[in-house]
Design a protein around this motif. Sequence first.
Motif, short mmCIF file in Angstrom:
data_model
loop_
_atom_site.label_atom_id
_atom_site.label_comp_id
_atom_site.label_asym_id
_atom_site.label_seq_id
_atom_site.Cartn_x
_atom_site.Cartn_y
_atom_site.Cartn_z
N PRO A 1 0.62 -0.92 -0.04
CA PRO A 1 -0.08 -0.04 -0.07
C PRO A 1 0.86 1.22 -0.20
N ILE A 2 2.41 1.32 0.28
CA ILE A 2 2.86 2.60 0.45
C ILE A 2 4.13 2.62 -0.73
N LEU A 3 3.66 1.62 -1.65
CA LEU A 3 4.58 2.12 -2.73
C LEU A 3 5.30 3.23 -3.93
N GLY A 4 3.73 3.99 -3.89
CA GLY A 4 3.39 4.93 -4.10
C GLY A 4 4.00 5.74 -3.56
N ARG A 5 3.72 5.72 -2.25
CA ARG A 5 3.98 7.31 -1.39
C ARG A 5 5.07 7.68 -0.98
N GLY A 6 5.67 8.58 0.13
CA GLY A 6 6.17 9.28 0.37
C GLY A 6 7.39 8.99 1.31
N GLU A 7 7.98 9.42 1.34
CA GLU A 7 9.06 9.51 3.06
C GLU A 7 8.27 9.00 3.83
N ALA A 8 7.75 9.99 4.29
CA ALA A 8 6.95 10.29 6.31
C ALA A 8 6.05 8.37 5.76
N ALA A 9 5.47 7.81 4.37
CA ALA A 9 4.47 6.71 5.37
C ALA A 9 5.89 5.59 5.11
N LEU B 1 11.39 -0.44 -0.41
CA LEU B 1 11.22 0.95 0.08
C LEU B 1 12.42 1.49 0.30
N GLY B 2 12.88 1.22 -0.58
CA GLY B 2 14.32 2.30 -0.55
C GLY B 2 14.85 2.04 0.64
N ASP B 3 15.25 0.87 1.04
CA ASP B 3 16.26 0.36 2.36
C ASP B 3 17.21 0.27 2.54
N ALA B 4 18.67 0.42 1.55
CA ALA B 4 20.04 -0.08 1.83
C ALA B 4 20.58 -0.60 2.46
N SER B 5 20.37 -0.10 3.96
CA SER B 5 21.19 -0.72 5.28
C SER B 5 21.13 -2.13 5.68
#
Length: 80
Positions: free
Chosen positions: A22-30, A65-69
């Motif tokens: 549900p949050i793939l198209g949403r911004g950083e806050a989500a 979600l862009g987390d590469a850590s």
Amino acid sequence: MTDATALFWVSVTDQVTRRVAPILGRGEAARAPVRAYLRDLEAVARAEGGSREALQVIASGRRLLGDASEITEADRYRAG
């Protein structure tokens, strides 16, 4: 590993999908709280010997979600 624990790790695929999709198209806050949840879940999975499939699904969700850590020893300590 108990039956309940094994069932939990089997359910991780659905849990991750329900949180990430549900949050793939949403911004950083989500995305930020879900990334934190997945990082914690991955740390627990590694500490408790979660299934390889569960670890792969969690890592895929984090990447989407862009987390590469990397999961660090501090993450494992905090999750345990």
